[in-house]
Design a protein around this motif. Structure first.
Motif, PDB file in Angstrom:
ATOM      1  N   TRP A 127      36.220 -12.582  24.357  1.00 31.36           N
ATOM      2  CA  TRP A 127      36.071 -11.596  23.548  1.00 31.36           C
ATOM      3  C   TRP A 127      35.422 -11.893  22.168  1.00 31.36           C
ATOM      4  CZ3 TRP A 127      38.261  -7.398  25.228  1.00 31.36           C
ATOM      5  CH2 TRP A 127      39.155  -7.453  26.101  1.00 31.36           C
ATOM      6  N   PRO A 128      34.831 -10.529  21.593  1.00 25.60           N
ATOM      7  CA  PRO A 128      34.112 -10.767  20.417  1.00 25.60           C
ATOM      8  C   PRO A 128      34.866 -11.442  19.455  1.00 25.60           C
ATOM      9  CG  PRO A 128      34.677  -8.423  20.885  1.00 25.60           C
ATOM     10  CD  PRO A 128      34.896  -8.988  22.018  1.00 25.60           C
ATOM     11  N   ARG A 129      34.161 -12.235  18.521  1.00 28.27           N
ATOM     12  CA  ARG A 129      34.746 -12.937  17.522  1.00 28.27           C
ATOM     13  C   ARG A 129      34.328 -12.494  16.133  1.00 28.27           C
ATOM     14  NH1 ARG A 129      33.651 -16.851  20.745  1.00 28.27           N
ATOM     15  NH2 ARG A 129      35.190 -17.807  22.377  1.00 28.27           N
ATOM     16  N   GLU A 149      45.321 -11.150  21.920  1.00 28.41           N
ATOM     17  CA  GLU A 149      44.123 -11.605  21.179  1.00 28.41           C
ATOM     18  C   GLU A 149      43.994 -11.173  19.836  1.00 28.41           C
ATOM     19  OE1 GLU A 149      42.027 -13.966  22.017  1.00 28.41           O
ATOM     20  OE2 GLU A 149      40.408 -13.783  20.845  1.00 28.41           O
ATOM     21  N   ALA A 150      43.811  -9.643  19.710  1.00 24.44           N
ATOM     22  CA  ALA A 150      43.417  -8.980  18.489  1.00 24.44           C
ATOM     23  C   ALA A 150      44.712  -9.148  17.642  1.00 24.44           C
ATOM     24  CB  ALA A 150      43.603  -7.361  18.933  1.00 24.44           C
ATOM     25  N   MET A 197      39.978 -23.066  21.188  1.00 23.82           N
ATOM     26  CA  MET A 197      41.326 -22.420  21.161  1.00 23.82           C
ATOM     27  C   MET A 197      42.400 -23.459  21.126  1.00 23.82           C
ATOM     28  SD  MET A 197      40.948 -19.404  20.624  1.00 23.82           S
ATOM     29  CE  MET A 197      39.100 -18.995  20.305  1.00 23.82           C
ATOM     30  N   THR A 198      43.151 -23.410  20.311  1.00 28.48           N
ATOM     31  CA  THR A 198      44.448 -24.277  20.187  1.00 28.48           C
ATOM     32  C   THR A 198      45.477 -23.924  21.216  1.00 28.48           C
ATOM     33  OG1 THR A 198      45.239 -23.411  18.417  1.00 28.48           O
ATOM     34  CG2 THR A 198      44.023 -25.366  18.120  1.00 28.48           C
ATOM     35  N   ASP A 199      45.523 -22.778  21.565  1.00 27.27           N
ATOM     36  CA  ASP A 199      46.590 -22.404  22.352  1.00 27.27           C
ATOM     37  C   ASP A 199      46.366 -22.377  23.956  1.00 27.27           C
ATOM     38  OD1 ASP A 199      45.929 -18.835  22.071  1.00 27.27           O
ATOM     39  OD2 ASP A 199      44.892 -20.396  22.608  1.00 27.27           O
ATOM     40  N   GLY A 200      44.956 -23.000  24.072  1.00 27.13           N
ATOM     41  CA  GLY A 200      44.847 -23.207  25.423  1.00 27.13           C
ATOM     42  C   GLY A 200      44.880 -21.863  26.195  1.00 27.13           C
ATOM     43  N   SER A 201      44.705 -20.747  25.769  1.00 27.29           N
ATOM     44  CA  SER A 201      44.780 -19.650  26.482  1.00 27.29           C
ATOM     45  C   SER A 201      43.539 -19.109  27.475  1.00 27.29           C
ATOM     46  CB  SER A 201      45.354 -18.350  25.653  1.00 27.29           C
ATOM     47  OG  SER A 201      44.534 -18.110  24.573  1.00 27.29           O
ATOM     48  N   GLY A 202      43.329 -19.381  28.587  1.00 28.45           N
ATOM     49  CA  GLY A 202      42.198 -18.932  29.124  1.00 28.45           C
ATOM     50  C   GLY A 202      41.248 -19.500  28.743  1.00 28.45           C
ATOM     51  N   PRO A 203      40.020 -19.162  29.540  1.00 35.18           N
ATOM     52  CA  PRO A 203      38.642 -19.921  29.414  1.00 35.18           C
ATOM     53  C   PRO A 203      37.894 -19.596  27.986  1.00 35.18           C
ATOM     54  CG  PRO A 203      38.634 -18.287  31.019  1.00 35.18           C
ATOM     55  CD  PRO A 203      39.928 -18.355  30.455  1.00 35.18           C
ATOM     56  N   ASP A 204      38.524 -19.369  27.051  1.00 38.28           N
ATOM     57  CA  ASP A 204      37.826 -18.697  25.920  1.00 38.28           C
ATOM     58  C   ASP A 204      36.692 -19.573  25.506  1.00 38.28           C
ATOM     59  OD1 ASP A 204      40.060 -16.518  23.946  1.00 38.28           O
ATOM     60  OD2 ASP A 204      38.930 -16.432  25.876  1.00 38.28           O
ATOM     61  N   GLY A 205      37.144 -20.823  25.204  1.00 43.51           N
ATOM     62  CA  GLY A 205      36.041 -21.704  24.887  1.00 43.51           C
ATOM     63  C   GLY A 205      34.970 -21.674  25.829  1.00 43.51           C
ATOM     64  N   SER A 206      34.051 -20.861  25.751  1.00 41.38           N
ATOM     65  CA  SER A 206      33.103 -20.612  26.671  1.00 41.38           C
ATOM     66  C   SER A 206      31.968 -21.734  26.594  1.00 41.38           C
ATOM     67  CB  SER A 206      32.535 -19.306  26.717  1.00 41.38           C
ATOM     68  OG  SER A 206      31.480 -19.370  25.830  1.00 41.38           O
ATOM     69  N   SER A 207      31.431 -22.251  27.767  1.00 35.43           N
ATOM     70  CA  SER A 207      30.382 -23.063  27.904  1.00 35.43           C
ATOM     71  C   SER A 207      29.059 -22.699  26.997  1.00 35.43           C
ATOM     72  CB  SER A 207      29.666 -23.302  29.134  1.00 35.43           C
ATOM     73  OG  SER A 207      29.391 -22.130  29.798  1.00 35.43           O
ATOM     74  N   LYS A 208      29.129 -21.349  26.717  1.00 34.51           N
ATOM     75  CA  LYS A 208      28.148 -20.960  25.692  1.00 34.51           C
ATOM     76  C   LYS A 208      28.253 -21.178  24.342  1.00 34.51           C
ATOM     77  CE  LYS A 208      26.971 -16.892  28.842  1.00 34.51           C
ATOM     78  NZ  LYS A 208      27.131 -15.525  29.095  1.00 34.51           N
ATOM     79  N   SER A 209      29.349 -21.737  24.146  1.00 34.89           N
ATOM     80  CA  SER A 209      29.965 -22.216  22.464  1.00 34.89           C
ATOM     81  C   SER A 209      28.517 -23.222  22.183  1.00 34.89           C
ATOM     82  CB  SER A 209      31.018 -22.707  22.405  1.00 34.89           C
ATOM     83  OG  SER A 209      31.961 -22.024  23.087  1.00 34.89           O
ATOM     84  N   PRO A 210      28.369 -23.120  21.038  1.00 33.61           N
ATOM     85  CA  PRO A 210      27.098 -24.130  20.452  1.00 33.61           C
ATOM     86  C   PRO A 210      27.757 -25.524  20.343  1.00 33.61           C
ATOM     87  CG  PRO A 210      27.917 -22.692  18.792  1.00 33.61           C
ATOM     88  CD  PRO A 210      28.724 -22.152  19.996  1.00 33.61           C
ATOM     89  N   ASN A 211      26.832 -26.331  20.221  1.00 31.74           N
ATOM     90  CA  ASN A 211      26.875 -27.592  20.018  1.00 31.74           C
ATOM     91  C   ASN A 211      27.827 -27.658  18.544  1.00 31.74           C
ATOM     92  OD1 ASN A 211      27.205 -30.136  19.257  1.00 31.74           O
ATOM     93  ND2 ASN A 211      25.193 -30.653  20.237  1.00 31.74           N
ATOM     94  N   PRO A 212      29.081 -28.285  18.403  1.00 34.90           N
ATOM     95  CA  PRO A 212      29.727 -28.069  17.189  1.00 34.90           C
ATOM     96  C   PRO A 212      28.944 -28.710  15.941  1.00 34.90           C
ATOM     97  CG  PRO A 212      31.055 -29.055  19.038  1.00 34.90           C
ATOM     98  CD  PRO A 212      29.695 -28.982  19.531  1.00 34.90           C
ATOM     99  N   GLN A 213      27.914 -29.663  16.382  1.00 39.01           N
ATOM    100  CA  GLN A 213      27.440 -30.325  15.208  1.00 39.01           C
ATOM    101  C   GLN A 213      26.581 -29.172  14.436  1.00 39.01           C
ATOM    102  OE1 GLN A 213      24.891 -33.180  17.118  1.00 39.01           O
ATOM    103  NE2 GLN A 213      26.772 -34.706  16.908  1.00 39.01           N
ATOM    104  N   LYS A 214      26.179 -28.032  15.258  1.00 37.39           N
ATOM    105  CA  LYS A 214      25.146 -27.083  14.614  1.00 37.39           C
ATOM    106  C   LYS A 214      26.030 -26.201  13.663  1.00 37.39           C
ATOM    107  CE  LYS A 214      21.567 -27.752  17.909  1.00 37.39           C
ATOM    108  NZ  LYS A 214      20.933 -27.295  19.007  1.00 37.39           N
TER     109      LYS A 214
END
Lengths: 1257, 82
Positions: A417-419, A468-469, A491-508
């Motif tokens: 979803w858009p964030r 989500e909303a 995501m802390t609730d572990g709901s679905g594959p939200d944390g996509s692989s497209k997420s950037p490197n956390p360091q950045k």
């Protein structure tokens, strides 16, 4: 330096071609300007690229500008070096002079002054205004020009050219252009060198704190721009690429905080193909370039150059990657951007790329591979835009109009979803819209799948939007700042594959600043105090999007469902078409399915069915059953709507043939019910249907069924039913293919109604008599109601759940073998020896089945003339497995009493009905004998033969025939006909001879009895009833005199009986009145024989039982006695020949003496009394007769009278020859005693040597 | 975040001959169909790619959001996709 940006941009905008300065020394420019300008742009030029390799460019644009022009004059030196690319690339010095002195004094110093500036690339154009007719002027001009050449041209470089205004000019222009190009090339090289040096210097300082990207950018872009002006696009593109690389390096450097950009109105519309979207000054902020704008700016220039290089494919290719990577960047900064800015940007970017690249693309120009790839990219772009568009549509509440297909689900369910920093809330004034939306949601009925298929709907969202909303809003209200500020955290609730692989490197993410002011308007209209309803979420999203989207078209597409569908179709079709063109059939066809879904919703079933068929064909062809199971019900529904019964039924069959696990049993039963319903009700015409996938069949394991020619049979086949429930088939037939000939031999076998249970069934089919040969399974056809189905697939006969359940290969194992016509049975008579005539006798018929069962066989027995079946006796049938062995060994043994084979010998008594005998069951497979009581009748008495005229009884008289017709086979289809001959005969053949005892006139009559049958005959008594003229001598009872009874006569042997008779008349014969012309021999006899070997006691006697009640048989035979047998009255004798040897040619008197032995008063020997007719017969080849051959001789009839007949004969040949014979034609032979009547042969010697026979030479 | 992986063997005429869902994560009911869809679509890419390279293992040939498709192409053109 940044201050120069604006100026730089304006210079770039105003100057897009190279400048050639004109130093007009002699005020010639106004005269020649027009003609100079005509040469522009230069059609062909050779320039050096950055690596100093010559490159030919075409249509190089340029402008001639006078050095006195303001554009060239008012420039500061610093500007000159920075924006050197706009400085003249060549200086043309225009001079004219007709006087040598003037040149020397005025022009030459001036020119020297002009050309002393080394930085310029210059050359002199000497303009000759002299008219060609004016010789002196021409000459002087030439002289001056020569002087100019001497002064300014060097050996290394020719710097002068001459322009005759009135003369031919073609050569001049060539010369001029080459000189200009030389200058331009040199200048360009020098400037490139300069820029490169500068850029290198800057690059080296890149990691120093004072380094400024802006300077680097201006230098780099200047260089690029210069290349572009010189049409060296490749080099320009390379500069931009380097610039981009460098920028990306610096932009991600830690510690360099930059404003991302993209928050201005209109930024949502991608500007990646619009280089002039924003002025450079706006892109730069505080010496740093905003990523959002600058990367698009760079890409815009790159694509512009690529288009110029005619590489639209590369634009699309780079564009797609750019959109993907840029979308990632947008994700990083999403919290600062307006709501769904990323999605909107991607949609517009894709759309721009598609339009621009496809309009520039010329099909067929590039290699097929590139073309394919180009279309694939177009498809990808369409597809990408489509997915984002779907996401927006879902947010604003068109989710129900989006088909929940695998492709949509796969695209959307894993797309986060858009964030936004804050999830948009409902504007206060939008309550009416919320109500309306709610109403709409309530009204929409959830779509149910056809056939009542229950499936969990495929998701179109990564997590439930409502949750989500509200979660995002709740976290905001709870003040979960971390959640707000950093939407990218896992995501802390572990709901679905939200944390996509497209997420950037956390360091950045460290240090990403949050600016609330960047969030979209209307987001903070009050903290939400209660969870939003779904309608509210949609309305809120709609309002937020309205703020985001500046593109009217896009907004319009999202404003109503109809517009949404229009755009959706456009995007889907675009993607599908392009994928098809790129041969990505799977991608293309899947999208066709999406189009079909829309068509279906709008009732355009025809189009929908066509598209669905494509999808189904793809999935079915490649065996992707799960995917097929999703689409096939839709196709079926379309076909149902279109009333395409054949298609619909076929789809039902396909649904049923899919893997069982894909549908619930209930659903599969529904498919079947639909099939049965249609088959039995609605079909007007019979519909053919291929059910190969559902009904398979195989032969029963084991050897093939073997049939004899002409036999029907029943064939059992195993039929596997894939139906979930029992299936009643109205009829089933099976074709069998002959292996010997592919064309012929399709033989149908039929069965009536059959009920197929799910799984394995055995169906029995009745088989019409096929032609001989071996057959394999062909096609299974049948009928369910009006439905004609056929199946071609053969199961291997294994269990249905095994992997090799179905085999597409034709079975080679024969299922049926029909033998060629052959004898199936043999009927023969048991014996060939004669039976007793006029007695009831058993005749045996051997029935020998030849590897064939005679079950239920019927034998028709038809006796020929003179033969009848004695119906008062039963017919016996017995097995005779051992008949052939026992027959020769024990010919006389009785079958029923034969000890050894009785153990398994069967016998049965049968009755004859209408000339038919029904076979018992046991006789079906063993050899058997049918004993039929028959009676051959013969009315005539047998006649004996005498020794005088011995004659054998005629065999044919005793022949009788029995016509047999055996009907057998399963349905009495086989027949076997045979006529057997049965030979009957009397027990004896009687022959007689009579001998005169020379004693009182008695005669001995010997009667010889010859047994004619294969049985021992015992004569118990015999008596003779004599004919007239004979009487018994002796006892007179007619019994034989010299024999003792009983007399046994073995088969084929003879026995004799002798009677004493004498000539005479029976006393009292006249009383009877009748004369007995023939003698009759009566014989009382008994017979002991076996029916298996020949004649035997008559049937009636067998039944009468023991010997005591023996009933003897009587045999009567006629004997003919002739009297008198030895009473000649005339004798003929051959008188001896002369004692000398007979020689050829020698006369021999042949003499016969005829003598009357008895008085012949009562005999008429000649019509002439006292004369006898004689005749000499001789072979004329052997004899020559002299004298009367025929004549009468006088002879008295008195006893003792005699006469000699003499005839002269001449033998003609030597050797033993038959002498002439004397015959008395008028005298009965029996009256002549001529024994011997003459020598049989006489010896004739060869003639003595005699000349009379010599033939004169 | 663990998601199940799907492993599939596809015969040379594109027919799936073996399928397995691997992974310990709780299965999504619809995952199988999605995986099938994604893997099927990836055949389009494989058909292009397989003939352009001599490598047998084609890594990351396609991705669908967070689903990554890799293929091992055997000499007989049987694909192992996951």
């Amino acid at each position: 330096m940044a201050n120069y940006l604006a100026q730089f941009q304006s210079i770039k905008n105003s100057c897009d071609h190279i400048v050639i300065a004109v130093e007009d020394v002699s005020d010639l420019w106004p005269t020649v300007k027009g003609r100079f300008d005509e040469r522009l742009p230069f059609r062909r030029a050779c320039l050096n690229n950055k690596t100093r390799n010559p490159v030919f460019v075409e249509n190089l644009n340029a402008e001639f500008i006078l050095t006195t022009d303001s554009r060239l004059r008012s420039r500061f030196p610093q500007e000159q070096s920075l924006f050197w690319f706009r400085e003249p690339y060549a200086t043309v010095v225009l001079v004219t002079c007709e006087d040598l002195d003037e040149f020397k004094t005025i022009l030459k110093p001036r020119l020297k002054l002009i050309v002393q500036n080394d930085e310029r690339e210059w050359f002199i154009v000497f303009v000759s205004r002299a008219h060609p007719s004016n010789d002196s002027a021409t000459k002087s001009a030439k002289k001056v020009y020569d002087k100019v050449q001497v002064e300014f041209s060097t050996k290394k470089r020719e710097r002068c050219c001459k322009f005759d205004i009135h003369g031919p000019e073609a050569l001049f222009w060539e010369d001029l252009e080459s000189k200009i190009m030389e200058c331009v090339r040199n200048t360009l090289d020098r400037r490139v060198q300069f820029y490169e040096d500068e850029i290198r210097k800057l690059s080296e300082q890149r990691f120093m704190p004072i380094w400024n990207f802006c300077n680097f950018f201006i230098l780099k872009e200047s260089l690029a721009f210069m290349f572009e002006m010189a049409h060296l696009y490749e080099d320009a593109l390379r500069e931009y690429d380097e610039l981009e690389l460098c920028y990306l390096e610096t932009v991600n450097m830690i510690g360099k905080q930059r404003d991302f950009g993209g928050v201005e109105h209109g930024d949502d519309q991608a500007a990646l193909l619009n280089p002039g979207n924003k002025p450079l000054s706006q892109i730069v902020q505080d010496d740093s370039f905003r990523e959002f704008e600058f990367r698009q700016y760079l890409f815009a220039y790159q694509s512009k150059l690529l288009f110029k290089l005619n590489r639209p494919f590369e634009v699309a290719s780079r564009g797609y990657s750019f959109v993907i990577s840029f979308s990632k960047s947008l994700t990083l900064h999403e919290h600062k951007l307006p709501f769904c800015m990323r999605e909107v940007w991607v949609i517009t970017a894709c759309w721009d790329l598609i339009t621009a690249s496809s309009s520039e693309y010329k099909a067929g120009v590039v290699a097929p591979d590139i073309e394919k790839e180009f279309y694939r990219l177009q498809g990808d772009l369409f597809s990408l835009g489509r997915v984002k568009f779907l996401r927006l549509a879902y947010l604003v509440g068109y989710g129900n109009d989006i088909e929940r297909s695998p492709v949509n689900s796969a695209s959307l369910s894993m797309l986060p979803w858009p964030r936004p920093s804050v999830w948009p809330s409902v504007p206060t004034e939008a309550s009416s819209e919320v109500l309306e939306k709610e109403k709409l949601i309530l009204q929409t009925t959830p779509k149910t799948k056809h056939f009542g298929i229950q499936r969990k709907k495929l998701p179109l969202e990564p997590t439930v939007l409502l949750r989500e909303a509200n979660r995002r809003r709740a976290s905001l209200s709870a003040g979960n700042a971390f959640e707000i500020f950093d939407g990218h955290s896992v995501m802390t609730d572990g709901s679905g594959p939200d944390g996509s692989s497209k997420s950037p490197n956390p360091q950045k993410k460290v240090g990403i600043s949050m600016s609330r002011t960047f969030s979209s308007p209307g987001n903070f209209e009050g903290p939400p105090d209660r969870p939003m309803r779904i309608a509210e979420i949609h309305v809120a999203a709609q309002h937020a999007l309205q703020g985001t989207i500046s593109d009217e078209d896009l907004w319009k597409s999202l404003s109503t469902v109809e517009e949404f569908e229009k755009k959706y179709l456009e995007l889907t079709k675009g993607a599908a078409d392009n994928y098809h063109r790129s041969w990505w059939k799977r991608h293309g066809v899947v999208l066709d399915g999406e189009i079909a879904a829309v068509c279906f919703r709008h009732g355009n079933f025809d189009q929908a069915a066509k598209s669905y068929e494509k999808v189904c064909a793809l999935y079915a062809g490649e065996g992707w059953q799960e995917l097929l199971a999703d689409v096939l019900p839709n196709l079926a529904e379309c076909q149902k709507m279109l009333n395409d019964q054949a298609g619909y039924l076929s789809s039902c069959i396909r649904l049923l043939s899919l893997d069982k696990s894909l549908f619930l049993n209930k659903e599969r039963e529904a498919f079947q019910a639909e099939l049965v319903r249609l088959a039995h009700s609605e079909l007007k015409d019979p519909v053919p249907l291929d059910v190969s996938s559902l009904i398979t069949f195989s032969g029963i394991p084991g050897p093939p069924l073997e049939l004899c020619d002409g036999d029907p049979g029943t064939l059992s086949v195993t039929v596997w039913s894939g139906f979930p429930d029992d299936m009643t088939l109205d009829s089933v037939s099976l074709t069998l293919m002959a292996t010997f000939n592919a064309d012929v031999g399709a033989k149908a076998v039929r069965s009536t109604t059959a009920v197929l249970k799910p799984g394995r069934n055995t169906v029995t089919l009745s088989l019409l008599p096929p032609k001989p040969g071996s057959y394999v399974l062909g096609v299974l056809t049948g009928q369910i109601g009006q439905l004609r189905f056929r199946s071609h697939s053969f199961s291997k006969g294994g269990p249905a759940d095994s992997d090799d359940f179905m085999s597409y290969e034709k079975p080679t194992r024969p299922i049926l073998k029909v033998f060629k016509p052959r004898a199936l049975v043999d009927l023969a008579a048991v014996i060939s020896s004669p039976l007793l005539i006029n007695e009831i006798q058993w005749t045996g018929i051997v029935v020998r089945p030849i590897d064939y069962l005679l079950k239920g066989a019927i034998l028709h027995i038809d006796t020929g003339p003179g033969l009848s079946i004695e119906k008062s006796f039963v017919i016996e049938m017995e097995s005779c497995a051992n008949l052939s062995q026992s027959e020769p060994d024990t010919p006389n043994s009785s079958g029923s009493q034969n000890g050894s084979p009785t153990a398994y010998k069967q016998s049965e008594q049968l009755t004859l009905e209408d000339g038919k005998v029904n076979f018992p069951d046991w006789a079906s497979d063993v050899d058997s004998v049918i004993w039929v009581p028959i009676w051959a009748k013969s009315d005539s008495l047998p006649r004996g033969s005498s020794s005088v005229s011995p004659q054998r009884p005629n065999m044919v008289d005793g022949m009788r025939t029995i016509a047999l017709n055996l009907e057998f086979g399963a349905s009495h289809n086989q027949t076997f006909e045979r006529t057997i001959a049965v030979h009957f005969s009397d027990p004896f053949h009687v022959s007689s001879r009579v001998i005169d005892r020379c004693n009182e006139g008695t005669l001995l009559l010997q009667v010889i009895l010859q047994s004619q049958v294969q049985a021992t005959l015992t004569v118990y008594d015999a008596w003779l009833e004599l004919q007239d003229g004979f009487v018994h001598a002796g006892r007179g009872d007619g019994r034989p005199t010299l024999v003792s009874f009983p007399l046994a006569v073995s088969p084929t042997s003879k026995g004799g009986i002798i009677f004493n008779i004498s000539l005479g008349r029976t006393i009292g014969k006249d009383e009877n009145g009748a004369e007995q012309p023939e003698s009759i021999l009566n014989i009382r006899y008994g017979i002991s024989g076996d029916r298996t070997s020949g004649a035997h006691p008559p049937v009636a006697m067998e039944y009468s039982g023991s010997d005591s009640a023996r009933k003897d048989l009587t045999f009567r035979s006629v004997l003919v006695l002739q009297r008198p047998v030895l009473d000649p009255c005339m004798a003929v004798g051959f008188l001896p020949l002369p004692s000398v040897d007979l020689r050829v040619g020698q006369l021999v008197p042949m003499k016969w003496r005829v003598e009357i032995l008895k008085d012949m008063e009562d005999k008429e020997i000649s019509k002439h009394n006292e004369e006898v007719l004689y005749e000499v017969n001789a072979n004329p080849e052997n004899w020559m007769i002299a004298g009367r051959k025929r004549g009468y001789i006088p002879l008295s009839k008195k006893q003792g009278s005699r006469i000699v007949i003499s005839v002269l004969c001449v033998p003609l040949v030597a050797g033993y020859v038959r002498p002439p014979q004397l015959g008395l034609p008028n005298v009965d032979e029996s009256d002549i005693s001529c024994n011997p009547p003459g020598p049989h042969l006489v010896c004739i010697m060869p003639p003595a040597l005699s000349s009379s026979f010599c033939i004169p030479v | 975040m663990a998601i199940t992986a799907s492993f599939i063997i596809v015969s040379r005429n594109d027919i799936p001959i073996y399928e397995a869902e691997v992974g310990s994560a709780t299965k999504r009911e619809d995952a199988a169909q999605l995986h099938q869809f994604v893997l099927h679509a990836a055949l389009d890419i494989v058909q292009d790619l397989a003939w352009t390279t001599s490598a047998m293992f084609l890594k990351n040939i396609d991705r669908f959001n967070d689903l990554v498709v890799s293929v091992y192409v055997t000499a007989g053109h049987i694909l192992f996709i996951y």
